[in-house]
Structures are given as C-alpha cells and as structure tokens.
Scaffold this motif. Structure first.
Motif, PDB file in Angstrom:
ATOM      1  N   PRO A   1     112.462  29.388  65.006  1.00 27.07           N
ATOM      2  CA  PRO A   1     112.910  28.286  64.151  1.00 27.07           C
ATOM      3  C   PRO A   1     111.851  28.007  63.083  1.00 27.07           C
ATOM      4  N   GLU A   2     112.164  27.175  62.128  1.00 30.38           N
ATOM      5  CA  GLU A   2     111.196  26.868  61.070  1.00 30.38           C
ATOM      6  C   GLU A   2     110.038  26.082  61.678  1.00 30.38           C
ATOM      7  N   LEU A   3     108.906  26.752  61.785  1.00 30.96           N
ATOM      8  CA  LEU A   3     107.692  26.159  62.334  1.00 30.96           C
ATOM      9  C   LEU A   3     106.535  26.475  61.404  1.00 30.96           C
ATOM     10  N   ARG A   4     105.551  25.580  61.375  1.00 25.89           N
ATOM     11  CA  ARG A   4     104.424  25.765  60.473  1.00 25.89           C
ATOM     12  C   ARG A   4     103.104  25.524  61.196  1.00 25.89           C
ATOM     13  N   THR A   5     102.076  26.189  60.717  1.00 24.29           N
ATOM     14  CA  THR A   5     100.733  25.953  61.223  1.00 24.29           C
ATOM     15  C   THR A   5     100.210  24.648  60.611  1.00 24.29           C
ATOM     16  N   PRO A   6      99.082  24.136  61.099  1.00 20.67           N
ATOM     17  CA  PRO A   6      98.519  22.918  60.490  1.00 20.67           C
ATOM     18  C   PRO A   6      98.239  23.060  59.000  1.00 20.67           C
ATOM     19  N   GLU A   7      98.026  24.311  58.535  1.00 23.64           N
ATOM     20  CA  GLU A   7      97.777  24.535  57.106  1.00 23.64           C
ATOM     21  C   GLU A   7      99.068  24.488  56.287  1.00 23.64           C
ATOM     22  N   GLY A   8     100.221  24.446  56.980  1.00 24.67           N
ATOM     23  CA  GLY A   8     101.500  24.470  56.283  1.00 24.67           C
ATOM     24  C   GLY A   8     102.064  25.863  56.086  1.00 24.67           C
TER      25      GLY A   8
ATOM     26  N   THR B   1      94.456  32.863  50.465  1.00 18.85           N
ATOM     27  CA  THR B   1      95.063  31.932  51.421  1.00 18.85           C
ATOM     28  C   THR B   1      94.062  31.507  52.490  1.00 18.85           C
ATOM     29  N   LEU B   2      93.279  32.462  52.943  1.00 15.48           N
ATOM     30  CA  LEU B   2      92.291  32.193  53.994  1.00 15.48           C
ATOM     31  C   LEU B   2      90.989  31.608  53.448  1.00 15.48           C
ATOM     32  N   GLY B   3      90.887  31.503  52.122  1.00 20.29           N
ATOM     33  CA  GLY B   3      89.655  30.981  51.525  1.00 20.29           C
ATOM     34  C   GLY B   3      88.488  31.920  51.675  1.00 20.29           C
ATOM     35  N   ARG B   4      88.785  33.218  51.695  1.00 19.47           N
ATOM     36  CA  ARG B   4      87.747  34.238  51.832  1.00 19.47           C
ATOM     37  C   ARG B   4      87.176  34.590  50.459  1.00 19.47           C
TER      38      ARG B   4
END
Length: 316
Positions: free
Chosen positions: A119-126, A310-313
């Motif tokens: 289902p539509e689920l997201r991490t804390p980062e969105g 995205t990962l801020g690398r």
C-alpha cells in the motif's frame, strides 16, 4: 544488451537449483553478505554459499529469525561461519550502522531483500517505501561497502530485480508519487527498474577496481513473503494469463548464486540474468526478457546522481 556483446548462456535453466549451480565451487576464505536472508530465497541463497565454504553474514530485519536460519544452515551444511546482523533497508540509520560495523574485505554481496506492491507507505523522509527499500537502501548499503568490496578478491555484487521492471522506466520528475496517483504495481516496477540500472552504472564505475555488478530476476516464487500484498485472484491471474511458472525457493535462488559464483562470469558486469542465463531482449510475443530502459546507461548515470542527492551524499 548492446549489439557488440555476446549473450551469456550456461548449462543451467529455470529448473536448476542453487545447489546444482554451485556444485564443485569452493568458496573457502571468501566473505559474503545476503540481505533478506531469513526468509524465502534469501535462506537458500545463504545456504548454498555456506555449503560451498563461504563465511556468510545474514543481513536481516528480524534478528531472531536470522539466528534460527543461521542455526538451520549450520546444521544442514556443517558450516559454522555464519553471523547475523540487523539491517532495515528502509531505515538509512540502520544501513549506516550496518556499514559502520563491517570490518575487512567483502567478496560477495547479494542484494536480495525487498518489498513488493505495498500500500502507499512512506519513510520518515517522505520517500515512497518500495523505492526507498528496494533501491535507495541497497544503493546506500553497496556504496557504503565499496571500500570493503575493493579489498575483496574479485568481488561480485548481485542486484535482484524483477520482470516487474517491464512496467516502465523511471519518472525522474516524480519518483516518490508526490504528484501522480499512487499505484503499487507501477511503484514496484519502478523500484525494480532502478535495481537493474544500479547494476549498469555500478559496474561501469567499479569494473576497473575488480568489482562486477549484475542484475538478476529470480523468477516467481510462491514460498516467500514477498507476494503477501498480492490477492489470491492476482496470483491466479498471473499463473493462468501471465505466463508465470512458479519456482521452488531452491530454484529461485539459483540465478543469484550462479551470478555470484560461477567462474565463467569472471569480469562480466552490467548485465541482466534470468533462469540462470543472460536475458534476451523483451518482446511482446515472448514471456520474460529485459526491457531496454532497464539497461539504459544514461538513465543509470542519472539515477546514480539522483540517489546521491536524495541521500545527501557528496557528488560523484
């Protein structure tokens, strides 16, 4: 597959098992990590590597399940060189902790874990969960272990993809379904296109360091938890109309194990395998195969940079 490349074939096929493809191969002294090794084909992948003498780390979300799996593998193979470490690929903190705790060389990394049609689920980062788990988690893990792979002996990385990649390429303008309506099938397919493209760009970048990276479609395996979000009706339709032939877990693990260990694949990278052979190009009249967008070097390079951003690398 470019026209200059010769398609790789092997003596094995869709019915071959992991034990059959690794028979006669000695992995003594080699170190391996298998993500998602406490269930499904991950168990049989780890078992085959351990049976050939490798030191195997089971990277799992459920440490207790991992310990039970490790004990079972030791009992069936006699290999006591198994360890269990917790890893939640949807949690970048967990990935960083795993990488930080790793010490020494790494010879085989099998990015096996994944989620499917959630289902539509997201991490804390969105971030959309399937893309975050299947691609970004493994991207962070593998790039984080790059130095360990360099120290390894002709290290090999296996990136598990899926026939679901045929659904389409990456929507770089909306990877996380912030604008378009969420579709679990499209999201899954996008994440699996990403895992295939990762192999293309990682192989290009790292081949000179002795690291090869390939993508593997294991086939459809019912004896796993991966399909738990699919209805019985959807599974029945896949069998009756989709061309699926379901495999056992031992058969499902075979292509990963072959690509990670078969001597004839030395130095081969950036390719897509299924049923223990390099896949043919996808055509509408034939089941299986790899779509051109999953091997597109420009998309692969763009995805690499987007993943770093995205990962801020650091850039690179």
């Amino acid at each position: 597959m470019s026209v200059e490349q010769t398609r790789i074939t092997t003596p094995f096929d869709a019915e071959s098992t992991a034990a059959e493809v690794i028979d006669g191969i000695d992995l003594t002294g080699r170190r391996a990590i298998v993500t998602g090794a406490a269930s499904g084909i991950g168990v049989e992948t780890a078992r085959a590597l351990a049976g050939a003498g490798a030191e195997v780390t089971l990277a799992v979300r459920d440490a207790q399940a991992g310990e039970r799996t490790a004990q079972d593998i030791t009992e069936t193979t006699g290999n006591k060189q198994l360890s269990v470490r917790r890893l939640d690929l949807s949690d970048q903190g967990s990935v960083a902790a795993f990488v930080g705790a790793w010490d020494g060389p790494l010879d085989i990394l099998i990015n096996n874990a994944g989620v499917m049609m959630t289902p539509e689920l997201r991490t804390p980062e969105g971030w959309e969960l399937q893309f975050a788990t299947n691609h970004l988690g493994h991207f962070a893990l593998t790039t984080g272990l790059h130095d360990a792979l360099v120290l390894g002996d002709r290290a090999r990385v296996v990136s598990l993809t899926s026939i679901g990649h045929q659904r389409g390429g990456l929507d770089f303008d909306d990877l996380h379904f912030r604008e378009r309506p969420y579709d679990p099938v499209v999201a899954y397919g996008q994440s699996k296109t990403a895992t295939a493209l990762f192999a293309v760009e990682a192989s290009r970048r790292w081949a000179g360091e002795g690291i090869t990276v390939n993508a593997v479609h294991p086939g459809a395996v019912l004896e796993t938890g991966l399909s738990r979000h699919m209805s019985k009706e959807a599974l029945d339709h896949a069998v009756q109309n989709g061309g699926y032939t379901f495999k056992t877990r031992e058969q499902g693990a075979s292509t990963s194990v072959l690509v990670a260990t078969w001597p004839a694949l030395e130095g081969i990278g950036g390719r897509y395998f299924e049923d223990c052979n390099e896949a043919l190009p996808f055509t509408p009249d034939r089941f299986g195969g790899v779509a051109p967008h999953a091997l597109d070097p420009e998309a692969a390079a763009r995805l690499w940079q987007v993943s770093l951003d995205t990962l801020g690398r650091p850039q690179g």
